[in-house]
Design a protein around this motif. Structure first.
Motif, PDB file in Angstrom:
ATOM      1  N   GLN A  24       0.829  -1.205   0.000  1.00 56.48           N
ATOM      2  CA  GLN A  24       0.000   0.000   0.000  1.00 56.48           C
ATOM      3  C   GLN A  24       0.867   1.259   0.000  1.00 56.48           C
ATOM      4  OE1 GLN A  24      -3.170  -0.269  -0.720  1.00 56.48           O
ATOM      5  NE2 GLN A  24      -4.366  -0.552   1.138  1.00 56.48           N
ATOM      6  N   LEU A  25       1.878   1.258   0.867  1.00 53.72           N
ATOM      7  CA  LEU A  25       2.747   2.421   0.973  1.00 53.72           C
ATOM      8  C   LEU A  25       3.551   2.644  -0.298  1.00 53.72           C
ATOM      9  CD1 LEU A  25       3.674   4.645   2.941  1.00 53.72           C
ATOM     10  CD2 LEU A  25       5.543   3.113   3.615  1.00 53.72           C
ATOM     11  N   LYS A  26       3.989   1.559  -0.909  1.00 47.28           N
ATOM     12  CA  LYS A  26       4.736   1.666  -2.165  1.00 47.28           C
ATOM     13  C   LYS A  26       3.912   2.393  -3.231  1.00 47.28           C
ATOM     14  CE  LYS A  26       7.063  -1.265  -5.622  1.00 47.28           C
ATOM     15  NZ  LYS A  26       8.413  -0.695  -5.479  1.00 47.28           N
ATOM     16  N   LYS A  27       2.632   2.049  -3.295  1.00 48.85           N
ATOM     17  CA  LYS A  27       1.730   2.729  -4.234  1.00 48.85           C
ATOM     18  C   LYS A  27       1.566   4.200  -3.852  1.00 48.85           C
ATOM     19  CE  LYS A  27       0.090  -0.707  -6.936  1.00 48.85           C
ATOM     20  NZ  LYS A  27       0.061  -0.690  -8.409  1.00 48.85           N
ATOM     21  N   TYR A  28       1.450   4.440  -2.560  1.00 55.93           N
ATOM     22  CA  TYR A  28       1.180   5.788  -2.061  1.00 55.93           C
ATOM     23  C   TYR A  28       2.314   6.760  -2.379  1.00 55.93           C
ATOM     24  CZ  TYR A  28       0.096   9.515   1.280  1.00 55.93           C
ATOM     25  OH  TYR A  28      -0.166  10.731   1.869  1.00 55.93           O
ATOM     26  N   VAL A  29       3.559   6.287  -2.276  1.00 59.52           N
ATOM     27  CA  VAL A  29       4.706   7.199  -2.457  1.00 59.52           C
ATOM     28  C   VAL A  29       5.349   7.060  -3.835  1.00 59.52           C
ATOM     29  CG1 VAL A  29       5.181   7.232   0.018  1.00 59.52           C
ATOM     30  CG2 VAL A  29       6.396   5.582  -1.440  1.00 59.52           C
ATOM     31  N   ARG A  30       4.718   6.315  -4.724  1.00 59.88           N
ATOM     32  CA  ARG A  30       5.314   6.090  -6.044  1.00 59.88           C
ATOM     33  C   ARG A  30       5.671   7.406  -6.733  1.00 59.88           C
ATOM     34  NH1 ARG A  30       2.736   1.832 -10.112  1.00 59.88           N
ATOM     35  NH2 ARG A  30       4.065   0.501  -8.827  1.00 59.88           N
ATOM     36  N   GLY A  31       4.802   8.384  -6.641  1.00 62.11           N
ATOM     37  CA  GLY A  31       5.067   9.665  -7.291  1.00 62.11           C
ATOM     38  C   GLY A  31       6.225  10.428  -6.681  1.00 62.11           C
ATOM     39  N   ARG A  32       6.622  10.052  -5.485  1.00 67.67           N
ATOM     40  CA  ARG A  32       7.740  10.726  -4.808  1.00 67.67           C
ATOM     41  C   ARG A  32       9.066  10.015  -5.037  1.00 67.67           C
ATOM     42  NH1 ARG A  32       6.378  11.726   1.311  1.00 67.67           N
ATOM     43  NH2 ARG A  32       8.446  12.688   1.086  1.00 67.67           N
ATOM     44  N   GLY A  33       9.014   8.833  -5.639  1.00 68.28           N
ATOM     45  CA  GLY A  33      10.242   8.111  -5.945  1.00 68.28           C
ATOM     46  C   GLY A  33      10.852   7.358  -4.780  1.00 68.28           C
ATOM     47  N   ILE A  34      10.174   7.327  -3.636  1.00 65.33           N
ATOM     48  CA  ILE A  34      10.711   6.651  -2.451  1.00 65.33           C
ATOM     49  C   ILE A  34      10.527   5.145  -2.594  1.00 65.33           C
ATOM     50  CG2 ILE A  34      10.495   6.408   0.057  1.00 65.33           C
ATOM     51  CD1 ILE A  34       9.328   9.280   0.060  1.00 65.33           C
ATOM     52  N   ARG A  35      11.578   4.387  -2.314  1.00 67.62           N
ATOM     53  CA  ARG A  35      11.493   2.927  -2.378  1.00 67.62           C
ATOM     54  C   ARG A  35      10.881   2.377  -1.087  1.00 67.62           C
ATOM     55  NH1 ARG A  35      17.160   1.267  -2.370  1.00 67.62           N
ATOM     56  NH2 ARG A  35      17.513   3.362  -1.512  1.00 67.62           N
ATOM     57  N   VAL A  36      10.055   1.350  -1.229  1.00 65.02           N
ATOM     58  CA  VAL A  36       9.436   0.706  -0.068  1.00 65.02           C
ATOM     59  C   VAL A  36       9.545  -0.805  -0.237  1.00 65.02           C
ATOM     60  CG1 VAL A  36       7.336   0.387   1.292  1.00 65.02           C
ATOM     61  CG2 VAL A  36       7.794   2.605   0.214  1.00 65.02           C
ATOM     62  N   TYR A  37      10.034  -1.470   0.808  1.00 60.79           N
ATOM     63  CA  TYR A  37      10.160  -2.923   0.764  1.00 60.79           C
ATOM     64  C   TYR A  37       9.676  -3.554   2.066  1.00 60.79           C
ATOM     65  CZ  TYR A  37      13.472  -1.834  -2.988  1.00 60.79           C
ATOM     66  OH  TYR A  37      14.070  -1.340  -4.123  1.00 60.79           O
ATOM     67  N   ALA A  38       9.032  -4.714   1.943  1.00 56.26           N
ATOM     68  CA  ALA A  38       8.898  -5.656   3.048  1.00 56.26           C
ATOM     69  C   ALA A  38      10.052  -6.629   2.859  1.00 56.26           C
ATOM     70  CB  ALA A  38       7.564  -6.388   2.980  1.00 56.26           C
ATOM     71  N   LEU A  39      10.849  -6.837   3.890  1.00 54.94           N
ATOM     72  CA  LEU A  39      12.107  -7.558   3.694  1.00 54.94           C
ATOM     73  C   LEU A  39      12.253  -8.731   4.650  1.00 54.94           C
ATOM     74  CD1 LEU A  39      15.496  -6.057   2.815  1.00 54.94           C
ATOM     75  CD2 LEU A  39      15.381  -7.665   4.734  1.00 54.94           C
ATOM     76  N   HIS A  40      12.549  -9.889   4.073  1.00 57.51           N
ATOM     77  CA  HIS A  40      12.831 -11.100   4.844  1.00 57.51           C
ATOM     78  C   HIS A  40      14.340 -11.138   5.120  1.00 57.51           C
ATOM     79  CE1 HIS A  40      13.145 -15.176   6.178  1.00 57.51           C
ATOM     80  NE2 HIS A  40      13.705 -15.611   5.074  1.00 57.51           N
ATOM     81  N   PRO A  41      14.744 -11.025   6.394  1.00 53.25           N
ATOM     82  CA  PRO A  41      16.174 -10.978   6.698  1.00 53.25           C
ATOM     83  C   PRO A  41      16.854 -12.330   6.774  1.00 53.25           C
ATOM     84  CG  PRO A  41      14.923 -10.756   8.715  1.00 53.25           C
ATOM     85  CD  PRO A  41      13.908 -10.837   7.585  1.00 53.25           C
ATOM     86  N   GLY A  42      16.063 -13.386   6.577  1.00 48.91           N
ATOM     87  CA  GLY A  42      16.581 -14.735   6.748  1.00 48.91           C
ATOM     88  C   GLY A  42      16.331 -15.231   8.164  1.00 48.91           C
ATOM     89  N   TRP A  43      16.471 -16.544   8.343  1.00 50.42           N
ATOM     90  CA  TRP A  43      16.372 -17.126   9.677  1.00 50.42           C
ATOM     91  C   TRP A  43      17.749 -16.984  10.304  1.00 50.42           C
ATOM     92  CZ3 TRP A  43      15.717 -23.034  10.964  1.00 50.42           C
ATOM     93  CH2 TRP A  43      15.556 -23.172  12.359  1.00 50.42           C
ATOM     94  N   ILE A  44      17.887 -16.024  11.208  1.00 48.60           N
ATOM     95  CA  ILE A  44      19.200 -15.647  11.707  1.00 48.60           C
ATOM     96  C   ILE A  44      19.329 -15.864  13.211  1.00 48.60           C
ATOM     97  CG2 ILE A  44      19.785 -14.024   9.872  1.00 48.60           C
ATOM     98  CD1 ILE A  44      18.620 -11.777  11.530  1.00 48.60           C
TER      99      ILE A  44
END
Length: 232
Positions: free
Chosen positions: A166-186
């Protein structure tokens, strides 16, 4: 780059703070206590002037709002936000035995916490592709790979994936990158000693992503610490 990291006093949050400091970035290290201690305090001493520990409890919106007000008053922008603070409750508990308090607490920290941070700090993020918001998620949040367990954690991570989309869509016009990130099983307090992954390696990969060192398809929003797409 000025980076806000939540849950910075231990585990992946600490390693992210260390990795970012080693590369010369300025870090606002969000912690629940009023003063840093232990490893984080030592790290601050090793990188004078680079790491500022601030009281930031993602469950208490007033602490997030206060940080935003302080930054705004000082004329400081935020180049990146890493929503790292998280909790794992009810691991391996069947749905019949599940404590609903664990579900509520998991959403309070894993979903509502990042929402509070983004709500107050997004106005301080300038436009442009060098800026990013990373929400630490998990492979447990993948709908296609649902495994019928860890209900509070998995469902809250699925929700953080949706928030990221949702946020990625919201800020698309601003060029800001948005990720949900899996850091691995650490190997952290959350991951446990049996985890095969190294939190230092994961943290370095995440900072690589912030620094645009990874070639990531702009349509991807759920990725791992190497910048590779994760199954939604």
């Amino acid at each position: 780059m000025r980076i806000v990291i939540t849950g910075a006093n231990r585990g992946l949050g600490y390693e992210l703070t260390a990795a970012a400091a080693q590369r010369g970035h300025s870090i606002i290290a969000g912690i629940r206590s009023a003063k840093p201690e232990g490893k984080l305090l030592d790290l601050i001493g090793r990188f004078p002037g680079q790491i500022e520990a601030v009281e930031l409890d993602v469950c208490h919106e007033e602490t997030v709002a206060q940080l935003a007000q302080n930054l705004m008053a000082d004329g400081q922008a935020v180049d990146a936000i890493i929503n790292n603070a998280g909790i794992l409750l009810g691991r391996g508990v069947s749905i019949e035995a599940l404590q609903m308090e664990d579900v509520t607490r998991s959403f309070e920290i894993n979903l509502f916490g990042p929402m509070r941070v983004i709500k107050h700090l997004l106005p301080l993020v300038p436009d442009g592709p060098s800026r990013a918001i990373i929400n630490i998620s998990s492979e447990a949040g993948s709908l296609s790979n649902a495994y019928g367990g860890d209900y509070p954690y998995a469902i809250s991570k699925t929700a953080i994936n949706m928030l990221s989309k949702q946020l990625k869509k919201y800020v698309r016009g601003r060029g800001i990158r948005v990720y949900a990130l899996h850091p691995g099983w650490i190997k952290t307090d959350m991951g446990g000693e049996k985890a095969p992954g190294d939190p230092v390696e994961s943290a370095q990969g995440i900072i690589d992503i912030l620094e645009l060192r990874k070639d990531i398809d702009p349509e991807h929003f759920f990725i791992n610490f190497k910048g590779e797409p994760m199954p939604i």
